[in-house]
Design an enzyme around this catalytic site. Structure first.
Site, PDB file in Angstrom:
ATOM      1  N   CYS A  48       0.851  -1.186   0.000  1.00  0.00           N
ATOM      2  CA  CYS A  48       0.000   0.000   0.000  1.00  0.00           C
ATOM      3  C   CYS A  48       0.890   1.241   0.000  1.00  0.00           C
ATOM      4  CB  CYS A  48      -0.894  -0.006   1.238  1.00  0.00           C
ATOM      5  SG  CYS A  48      -1.888   1.489   1.424  1.00  0.00           S
ATOM      6  N   CYS A  51       0.423   3.191   3.537  1.00  0.00           N
ATOM      7  CA  CYS A  51       0.827   2.687   4.852  1.00  0.00           C
ATOM      8  C   CYS A  51       1.860   1.571   4.797  1.00  0.00           C
ATOM      9  CB  CYS A  51      -0.399   2.231   5.650  1.00  0.00           C
ATOM     10  SG  CYS A  51      -1.076   0.648   5.094  1.00  0.00           S
ATOM     11  N   CYS A  97      -7.433  -1.048   1.350  1.00  0.00           N
ATOM     12  CA  CYS A  97      -6.401  -1.520   2.277  1.00  0.00           C
ATOM     13  C   CYS A  97      -7.050  -1.702   3.638  1.00  0.00           C
ATOM     14  CB  CYS A  97      -5.265  -0.499   2.355  1.00  0.00           C
ATOM     15  SG  CYS A  97      -4.063  -0.878   3.658  1.00  0.00           S
ATOM     16  N   CYS A 100      -5.302   0.904   6.351  1.00  0.00           N
ATOM     17  CA  CYS A 100      -5.476   2.370   6.366  1.00  0.00           C
ATOM     18  C   CYS A 100      -6.694   2.817   5.568  1.00  0.00           C
ATOM     19  CB  CYS A 100      -4.222   3.060   5.853  1.00  0.00           C
ATOM     20  SG  CYS A 100      -4.036   2.994   4.061  1.00  0.00           S
ATOM     21  N   CYS A 120      -8.502  -5.642  -9.624  1.00  0.00           N
ATOM     22  CA  CYS A 120      -8.154  -4.626 -10.616  1.00  0.00           C
ATOM     23  C   CYS A 120      -7.737  -3.373  -9.855  1.00  0.00           C
ATOM     24  CB  CYS A 120      -9.374  -4.382 -11.497  1.00  0.00           C
ATOM     25  SG  CYS A 120      -9.085  -3.269 -12.861  1.00  0.00           S
TER      26      CYS A 120
HETATM   27 FE    FE Z   1      -2.799   1.102   3.513  1.00  0.00          FE
END
Ligand code: FE
Length: 130
Positions: A48, A51, A97, A100, A120
């Site tokens: 991510c 984060c 995610c 976060c 995707c």
């Molecule tokens: Fe994240």
């Protein structure tokens, strides 16, 4: 599973580029075939961008032809979180995610074996750690 990362809108604005903020925090979508990871075949773990949580292994990436990096499975079932998205006159499954709440993209049922899933993703919401 670590603890949640929570930041204010101002903190995210300060940390991210305007393009990253628009996609990850405001749920925009990058233009297809525009992202740096669409055609990327490098090995590593996609994290991510907000984060650093590990989200997808390059070994689960495949060419979907959609113009966005596509994976058939996240690193862990709970590294991402799914939500129903009824925006733009469609019913889709949004992928976020789980640490976060960054908007990552959507998941569809037209992926390859073994899962049949197509995660995707927006390139800009990811960073590849080689
Ligand atoms: Fe994240």
């Amino acid at each position: 599973m670590g603890s949640k990362v929570e930041k204010t809108e101002e903190e995210w604005r300060a940390q991210l580029t305007p393009e990253q903020f628009a996609v990850c925090r405001m749920k925009a979508t990058e233009r297809p075939f525009s992202g740096e990871y669409d055609a990327c075949k490098d090995e590593g773990i996609y994290q991510c961008v907000c984060c650093g949580t590990e989200l997808f292994h390059s070994s689960t990436k495949y060419e979907s032809g959609s113009g966005w990096p596509s994976f058939w499975e996240p690193t862990q079932p709970d590294s991402v979180r799914l939500e129903t998205d009824q925006s733009h006159g469609m019913i889709r499954t949004e992928v976020l995610c789980n640490t976060c709440d960054a908007h990552l993209g959507h998941v569809f049922d037209d992926g390859p074996p073994p899962t049949g899933q197509r995660y995707c993703m927006n390139s800009i919401s990811l960073q590849l750690k080689k």
